[in-house]
Design a protein around this motif. Structure first.
Motif, mmCIF file in Angstrom:
data_model
loop_
_atom_site.group_PDB
_atom_site.id
_atom_site.type_symbol
_atom_site.label_atom_id
_atom_site.label_comp_id
_atom_site.label_asym_id
_atom_site.label_seq_id
_atom_site.Cartn_x
_atom_site.Cartn_y
_atom_site.Cartn_z
ATOM 1 N N ARG A 93 0.838 -1.206 0.000
ATOM 2 C CA ARG A 93 0.000 0.000 0.000
ATOM 3 C C ARG A 93 0.873 1.257 0.000
ATOM 4 O O ARG A 93 0.584 2.212 -0.723
ATOM 5 C CB ARG A 93 -0.926 0.008 1.217
ATOM 6 C CG ARG A 93 -2.128 -0.903 1.065
ATOM 7 C CD ARG A 93 -3.165 -0.690 2.166
ATOM 8 N NE ARG A 93 -2.638 -0.922 3.504
ATOM 9 C CZ ARG A 93 -2.565 -2.101 4.101
ATOM 10 N NH1 ARG A 93 -2.980 -3.177 3.478
ATOM 11 N NH2 ARG A 93 -2.089 -2.206 5.331
ATOM 12 N N ALA A 94 1.932 1.261 0.789
ATOM 13 C CA ALA A 94 2.835 2.419 0.831
ATOM 14 C C ALA A 94 3.505 2.642 -0.523
ATOM 15 O O ALA A 94 3.651 3.775 -0.964
ATOM 16 C CB ALA A 94 3.895 2.225 1.924
ATOM 17 N N GLN A 95 3.882 1.564 -1.184
ATOM 18 C CA GLN A 95 4.513 1.687 -2.492
ATOM 19 C C GLN A 95 3.520 2.213 -3.530
ATOM 20 O O GLN A 95 3.880 3.033 -4.373
ATOM 21 C CB GLN A 95 5.083 0.339 -2.949
ATOM 22 C CG GLN A 95 6.307 -0.068 -2.171
ATOM 23 C CD GLN A 95 6.727 -1.512 -2.445
ATOM 24 O OE1 GLN A 95 5.941 -2.315 -2.960
ATOM 25 N NE2 GLN A 95 7.954 -1.826 -2.071
ATOM 26 N N GLU A 96 2.270 1.758 -3.454
ATOM 27 C CA GLU A 96 1.247 2.256 -4.376
ATOM 28 C C GLU A 96 0.994 3.743 -4.158
ATOM 29 O O GLU A 96 0.877 4.508 -5.119
ATOM 30 C CB GLU A 96 -0.048 1.454 -4.206
ATOM 31 C CG GLU A 96 0.031 0.055 -4.745
ATOM 32 C CD GLU A 96 -1.185 -0.779 -4.391
ATOM 33 O OE1 GLU A 96 -2.085 -0.286 -3.647
ATOM 34 O OE2 GLU A 96 -1.244 -1.941 -4.841
ATOM 35 N N LEU A 97 0.916 4.173 -2.904
ATOM 36 C CA LEU A 97 0.702 5.584 -2.596
ATOM 37 C C LEU A 97 1.893 6.405 -3.087
ATOM 38 O O LEU A 97 1.722 7.523 -3.610
ATOM 39 C CB LEU A 97 0.500 5.791 -1.095
ATOM 40 C CG LEU A 97 -0.838 5.288 -0.542
ATOM 41 C CD1 LEU A 97 -0.840 5.387 0.967
ATOM 42 C CD2 LEU A 97 -1.992 6.054 -1.152
ATOM 43 N N ALA A 98 3.097 5.894 -2.943
ATOM 44 C CA ALA A 98 4.288 6.614 -3.407
ATOM 45 C C ALA A 98 4.281 6.751 -4.925
ATOM 46 O O ALA A 98 4.639 7.816 -5.459
ATOM 47 C CB ALA A 98 5.552 5.884 -2.957
ATOM 48 N N ARG A 99 3.844 5.726 -5.617
ATOM 49 C CA ARG A 99 3.763 5.804 -7.080
ATOM 50 C C ARG A 99 2.720 6.810 -7.540
ATOM 51 O O ARG A 99 2.876 7.446 -8.567
ATOM 52 C CB ARG A 99 3.452 4.422 -7.667
ATOM 53 C CG ARG A 99 4.661 3.525 -7.803
ATOM 54 C CD ARG A 99 4.364 2.323 -8.650
ATOM 55 N NE ARG A 99 3.447 1.392 -8.004
ATOM 56 C CZ ARG A 99 3.795 0.387 -7.211
ATOM 57 N NH1 ARG A 99 5.057 0.172 -6.953
ATOM 58 N NH2 ARG A 99 2.893 -0.394 -6.677
ATOM 59 N N GLU A 100 1.637 6.926 -6.744
ATOM 60 C CA GLU A 100 0.578 7.870 -7.078
ATOM 61 C C GLU A 100 0.954 9.300 -6.678
ATOM 62 O O GLU A 100 0.226 10.229 -6.977
ATOM 63 C CB GLU A 100 -0.719 7.478 -6.372
ATOM 64 C CG GLU A 100 -1.294 6.168 -6.869
ATOM 65 C CD GLU A 100 -2.460 5.708 -6.022
ATOM 66 O OE1 GLU A 100 -2.869 6.445 -5.090
ATOM 67 O OE2 GLU A 100 -2.960 4.599 -6.277
ATOM 68 N N GLY A 101 2.056 9.458 -5.983
ATOM 69 C CA GLY A 101 2.521 10.786 -5.589
ATOM 70 C C GLY A 101 1.853 11.335 -4.350
ATOM 71 O O GLY A 101 1.800 12.544 -4.154
ATOM 72 N N ARG A 102 1.301 10.495 -3.516
ATOM 73 C CA ARG A 102 0.624 10.967 -2.300
ATOM 74 C C ARG A 102 1.563 11.021 -1.144
ATOM 75 O O ARG A 102 2.333 10.336 -0.762
ATOM 76 C CB ARG A 102 -0.547 10.062 -1.937
ATOM 77 C CG ARG A 102 -1.645 10.143 -2.951
ATOM 78 C CD ARG A 102 -2.827 9.413 -2.404
ATOM 79 N NE ARG A 102 -3.627 8.890 -3.498
ATOM 80 C CZ ARG A 102 -4.707 8.199 -3.316
ATOM 81 N NH1 ARG A 102 -5.117 7.920 -2.115
ATOM 82 N NH2 ARG A 102 -5.402 7.764 -4.328
#
Length: 102
Positions: A93-102
């Motif tokens: 989840r943290a990696q997905e949020l980082a990819r989305e720029g959040r």
């Protein structure tokens, strides 16, 4: 005088060694925590400490250690697996949020 058949000198030595191990292991874990090395691996740290304790028990009575190993393995298996899985999911989840720029 009645004796229980237990080697109290050996037991005392094992307890003393385990007491010292607990002190040193606490320092190692505190060091790992201060650097974030324990993140996602707390269950493994618990398993290592438990295995060392079981080794101490094995010095006193190997059959008791074997019984305890079986019991801890049965009761702890899902906690270790669950801890690992929760960490993997949180990291994803943290990696997905980082990819989305959040």
């Amino acid at each position: 005088m009645m004796t229980s058949g237990l080697d109290w000198a050996r037991i005392g030595l094992v307890w003393g060694v385990l007491f010292a191990f607990g002190f040193v292991y606490n320092l190692v874990v505190a060091w790992a925590e201060s650097r974030g090395y324990d993140e996602g691996y707390t269950a493994i740290l618990v398993v290592v400490g438990t295995l060392v304790t079981l080794l101490g028990i094995a010095v006193i009575e190997w059959r008791a250690a074997l019984l305890a190993l079986g019991a801890f393995s049965a009761s702890g298996f899902w906690m270790v697996l669950g801890s690992w899985w929760r960490h993997v999911q949180a990291r994803r989840r943290a990696q997905e949020l980082a990819r989305e720029g959040r």
